[in-house]
Design a protein around this motif. Sequence first.
Motif, PDB file in Angstrom:
ATOM      1  N   ALA A  21      22.804  40.621  45.950  1.00 52.03           N
ATOM      2  CA  ALA A  21      22.406  39.505  45.097  1.00 52.03           C
ATOM      3  C   ALA A  21      23.399  39.250  43.963  1.00 52.03           C
ATOM      4  O   ALA A  21      23.442  38.149  43.430  1.00 52.03           O
ATOM      5  N   PHE A  22      24.184  40.265  43.598  1.00 53.54           N
ATOM      6  CA  PHE A  22      25.059  40.088  42.444  1.00 53.54           C
ATOM      7  C   PHE A  22      26.516  39.995  42.864  1.00 53.54           C
ATOM      8  O   PHE A  22      26.932  40.635  43.827  1.00 53.54           O
ATOM      9  N   LYS A  23      27.246  39.168  42.107  1.00 57.01           N
ATOM     10  CA  LYS A  23      28.674  39.026  42.366  1.00 57.01           C
ATOM     11  C   LYS A  23      29.449  39.212  41.088  1.00 57.01           C
ATOM     12  O   LYS A  23      29.113  38.587  40.094  1.00 57.01           O
ATOM     13  N   PRO A  24      30.506  40.018  41.059  1.00 59.80           N
ATOM     14  CA  PRO A  24      30.858  40.968  42.115  1.00 59.80           C
ATOM     15  C   PRO A  24      29.737  41.991  42.297  1.00 59.80           C
ATOM     16  O   PRO A  24      28.955  42.183  41.395  1.00 59.80           O
ATOM     17  N   PRO A  25      29.681  42.666  43.488  1.00 63.13           N
ATOM     18  CA  PRO A  25      28.554  43.556  43.769  1.00 63.13           C
ATOM     19  C   PRO A  25      28.387  44.616  42.685  1.00 63.13           C
ATOM     20  O   PRO A  25      29.359  45.017  42.058  1.00 63.13           O
ATOM     21  N   LEU A  26      27.151  45.051  42.451  1.00 62.66           N
ATOM     22  CA  LEU A  26      26.884  46.084  41.450  1.00 62.66           C
ATOM     23  C   LEU A  26      27.636  47.361  41.816  1.00 62.66           C
ATOM     24  O   LEU A  26      27.685  47.744  42.977  1.00 62.66           O
ATOM     25  N   ARG A  27      28.181  48.008  40.818  1.00 69.03           N
ATOM     26  CA  ARG A  27      28.788  49.322  41.050  1.00 69.03           C
ATOM     27  C   ARG A  27      27.662  50.327  41.250  1.00 69.03           C
ATOM     28  O   ARG A  27      26.541  50.100  40.807  1.00 69.03           O
ATOM     29  N   PRO A  28      27.950  51.461  41.919  1.00 69.98           N
ATOM     30  CA  PRO A  28      26.882  52.440  42.184  1.00 69.98           C
ATOM     31  C   PRO A  28      26.109  52.807  40.923  1.00 69.98           C
ATOM     32  O   PRO A  28      24.883  52.940  40.956  1.00 69.98           O
TER      33      PRO A  28
ATOM     34  N   GLN B 143      39.519  35.814  23.877  1.00 70.71           N
ATOM     35  CA  GLN B 143      38.888  36.773  24.809  1.00 70.71           C
ATOM     36  C   GLN B 143      38.701  36.169  26.202  1.00 70.71           C
ATOM     37  O   GLN B 143      37.833  36.613  26.952  1.00 70.71           O
ATOM     38  N   PHE B 144      39.454  35.164  26.552  1.00 75.29           N
ATOM     39  CA  PHE B 144      39.438  34.488  27.864  1.00 75.29           C
ATOM     40  C   PHE B 144      38.120  33.759  28.131  1.00 75.29           C
ATOM     41  O   PHE B 144      38.120  32.616  28.535  1.00 75.29           O
ATOM     42  N   ASN B 145      36.999  34.494  27.957  1.00 77.89           N
ATOM     43  CA  ASN B 145      35.673  33.936  28.234  1.00 77.89           C
ATOM     44  C   ASN B 145      35.545  33.368  29.641  1.00 77.89           C
ATOM     45  O   ASN B 145      34.898  32.356  29.870  1.00 77.89           O
ATOM     46  N   LEU B 146      36.175  34.050  30.587  1.00 78.05           N
ATOM     47  CA  LEU B 146      35.949  33.681  31.987  1.00 78.05           C
ATOM     48  C   LEU B 146      34.534  34.088  32.371  1.00 78.05           C
ATOM     49  O   LEU B 146      33.957  35.000  31.783  1.00 78.05           O
ATOM     50  N   PHE B 147      33.972  33.402  33.359  1.00 79.07           N
ATOM     51  CA  PHE B 147      32.642  33.760  33.833  1.00 79.07           C
ATOM     52  C   PHE B 147      32.788  34.938  34.806  1.00 79.07           C
ATOM     53  O   PHE B 147      33.331  34.770  35.890  1.00 79.07           O
ATOM     54  N   PRO B 148      32.321  36.134  34.409  1.00 75.18           N
ATOM     55  CA  PRO B 148      32.625  37.331  35.203  1.00 75.18           C
ATOM     56  C   PRO B 148      31.974  37.336  36.581  1.00 75.18           C
ATOM     57  O   PRO B 148      32.417  38.059  37.464  1.00 75.18           O
ATOM     58  N   HIS B 149      30.919  36.511  36.751  1.00 74.75           N
ATOM     59  CA  HIS B 149      30.201  36.530  38.031  1.00 74.75           C
ATOM     60  C   HIS B 149      30.755  35.494  38.992  1.00 74.75           C
ATOM     61  O   HIS B 149      30.206  35.302  40.066  1.00 74.75           O
ATOM     62  N   LYS B 150      31.834  34.830  38.588  1.00 72.93           N
ATOM     63  CA  LYS B 150      32.436  33.835  39.482  1.00 72.93           C
ATOM     64  C   LYS B 150      33.888  34.218  39.764  1.00 72.93           C
ATOM     65  O   LYS B 150      34.573  34.769  38.909  1.00 72.93           O
ATOM     66  N   THR B 151      34.344  33.894  40.973  1.00 72.82           N
ATOM     67  CA  THR B 151      35.736  34.138  41.314  1.00 72.82           C
ATOM     68  C   THR B 151      36.628  33.222  40.478  1.00 72.82           C
ATOM     69  O   THR B 151      36.126  32.330  39.777  1.00 72.82           O
ATOM     70  N   ALA B 152      37.931  33.441  40.567  1.00 70.02           N
ATOM     71  CA  ALA B 152      38.867  32.568  39.852  1.00 70.02           C
ATOM     72  C   ALA B 152      38.592  31.119  40.231  1.00 70.02           C
ATOM     73  O   ALA B 152      38.460  30.245  39.364  1.00 70.02           O
TER      74      ALA B 152
ATOM     75  N   ALA C 199      39.617  36.246  43.743  1.00 68.80           N
ATOM     76  CA  ALA C 199      39.457  37.459  42.931  1.00 68.80           C
ATOM     77  C   ALA C 199      38.476  37.207  41.795  1.00 68.80           C
ATOM     78  O   ALA C 199      38.416  36.110  41.242  1.00 68.80           O
ATOM     79  N   TYR C 200      37.695  38.228  41.459  1.00 69.16           N
ATOM     80  CA  TYR C 200      36.834  38.152  40.291  1.00 69.16           C
ATOM     81  C   TYR C 200      37.636  38.536  39.047  1.00 69.16           C
ATOM     82  O   TYR C 200      38.603  39.296  39.154  1.00 69.16           O
ATOM     83  N   PRO C 201      37.221  38.020  37.880  1.00 69.21           N
ATOM     84  CA  PRO C 201      37.979  38.326  36.656  1.00 69.21           C
ATOM     85  C   PRO C 201      38.260  39.817  36.477  1.00 69.21           C
ATOM     86  O   PRO C 201      39.366  40.191  36.078  1.00 69.21           O
ATOM     87  N   ALA C 202      37.267  40.664  36.799  1.00 70.38           N
ATOM     88  CA  ALA C 202      37.457  42.107  36.594  1.00 70.38           C
ATOM     89  C   ALA C 202      38.579  42.666  37.457  1.00 70.38           C
ATOM     90  O   ALA C 202      39.088  43.748  37.194  1.00 70.38           O
ATOM     91  N   GLN C 203      38.949  41.923  38.513  1.00 71.78           N
ATOM     92  CA  GLN C 203      40.004  42.414  39.403  1.00 71.78           C
ATOM     93  C   GLN C 203      41.376  41.905  38.981  1.00 71.78           C
ATOM     94  O   GLN C 203      42.372  42.174  39.648  1.00 71.78           O
ATOM     95  N   LEU C 204      41.424  41.134  37.880  1.00 71.72           N
ATOM     96  CA  LEU C 204      42.686  40.540  37.439  1.00 71.72           C
ATOM     97  C   LEU C 204      43.164  41.201  36.155  1.00 71.72           C
ATOM     98  O   LEU C 204      42.365  41.691  35.358  1.00 71.72           O
ATOM     99  N   SER C 205      44.469  41.177  35.941  1.00 68.61           N
ATOM    100  CA  SER C 205      45.012  41.682  34.677  1.00 68.61           C
ATOM    101  C   SER C 205      44.675  40.691  33.563  1.00 68.61           C
ATOM    102  O   SER C 205      44.282  39.556  33.817  1.00 68.61           O
ATOM    103  N   GLY C 206      44.833  41.126  32.330  1.00 72.77           N
ATOM    104  CA  GLY C 206      44.549  40.248  31.195  1.00 72.77           C
ATOM    105  C   GLY C 206      45.359  38.959  31.253  1.00 72.77           C
ATOM    106  O   GLY C 206      44.827  37.866  31.021  1.00 72.77           O
ATOM    107  N   GLY C 207      46.619  39.083  31.595  1.00 71.61           N
ATOM    108  CA  GLY C 207      47.470  37.900  31.665  1.00 71.61           C
ATOM    109  C   GLY C 207      47.008  36.940  32.747  1.00 71.61           C
ATOM    110  O   GLY C 207      46.987  35.721  32.553  1.00 71.61           O
TER     111      GLY C 207
END
Lengths: 250, 257
Positions: free
Chosen positions: A214-221, B100-109, B147-155
């Motif tokens: 349900a969550f994106k990105p998927p929840l970590r363990p 602080q970028f303020n990207l939406f973390p639950h959405k891909t680029a 890619a999701y924001p968490a998978q990207l570098s700050g730049g």
Amino acid sequence: MFVDWTYALRDWATYLDAAWLSLKLSLEAFALAFVLGLLGALARRSRHAVLRAPAAVYVEVIRNTPVLLQMFVVYFALPSAGLRLSPVQAGVLALGVNVGAYLTEIFRAGIQAVPRGQSEAARVLALSPLRTFAHVVLPQALRNVYPAVVNQLVQIILGSSLLSAISVPELTGTAMVINSRTLLTVQVFGIAAVLYLVLTNAVVLVAGLIGRVAFKPPLRPAERPRPLSAVRRLLPARSARPGQPVHKEA
Amino acid sequence: MMITDPAAQQKAVTTSRISLSGVHKRFGELEVLKGVDIDVEPGEVVVLIGASGSGKSTLLRIMCDLERADSGAVWVGGVPLHDRKRAPEIFGHVGMVFQQFNLFPHKTALGNVTLALLKVRKLSRAEAEERGRAALKRVGLADKADAYPAQLSGGQQQRVAIARALAMDPAIMFFDEPTSALDPELVGEVTGVMRSLAEDGMTMVVVTHEMRFAKDTADRVVFMDGGVVLEQGPPEQVFGSPAEQRTQQFLHRVLDT
């Protein structure tokens, strides 16, 4: 002793019916609590005191009175106000309203934890407040509070045992009836306890699976609710499988 | 003082002009802006510099209606932001890039870049994704769409944030310390994108501590101190021969480190 267990288990169909009722009314109460919690959280954060005040009173009253008393009010007192409910209906309503107050505070905290910059970014992009909430804030808030929300569902299942006091034939009430007939106290309540363990852990297991998709990105363990989590903590940590990234603890 | 702007009669944002006069802003006891006048011409790149607390970020946030001025006239893109009713017209027509970028973390680029195209511009998914991919390509991240924001570098995250703003086809781009949260080695990729935007003629107002960027990209540098504009001019002038002593002191501090 062994004979006593087989004798007690002769009522297995009754236990299962009762456990099923416990689960069913818990899920219904949870659905009600979820909606009340979301509305309550929104009202608590509203700019308008007309919405804020009743939500605050709701939370204070419910969290500071016994849930058993709340059940009595719904079942015994509401009829005099013209609302006559069956025991199961009254139970669902009382449990849902009760846990809704706790979920109100949980959702409120979850929404508050979403950084302000998120809504600012959405605002500059011309997203309306409603769309900002639906597409930006809520998904992040739900993620923040997911384990706490699942925990409330477990609390509902456990709390449903109190409904035996208003003659709902759920698991605990049914166990009491079987006990008074058979007098196999250890066996009867033992079976009921095992069934509660199965129910709660099954619910947590399913919630964990839902959390994965349900969550994106998927929840970590670490963010996922897992069954038997307290017991797991006794076990030595599993070494990371080869090729799996190791999550560093902060 | 009333400023007349022909575009003010129309609803849509039709100009990239910015004109602020007599802007005051206080947060409780603290008076952050004490009467600021500033004009930005279409296509101009203006860099705001000054010590922290000098009011430059607040000024920028007023220009995109994230803060409301207590008094003064604020015209941005032909919209009077001092007019409560009309101020929201600016949203969707200017881009804002946050520290602080303020990207939406639950959405891909791509999801970040297309959200407003889908929900505000009401484009079809295909159209939105086409424009979104073009915006990501513009910042050199065509291959990071999923890619999701968490998978990207700050730049990379900050470049996605720039792409998200660009996708709306803004008349003006605002940058609030866009490189201050980045590791030093990642600053260049963000200022590089900003430089190329400037070359394309984008109207930009930038709050930054990157003096190199201010020197080689700004058309005008504005030095703020104590809630007022103390000095402004072409970078050669402000950096080369600052007139005010406060400016000299500030530049001495930031350039010597």
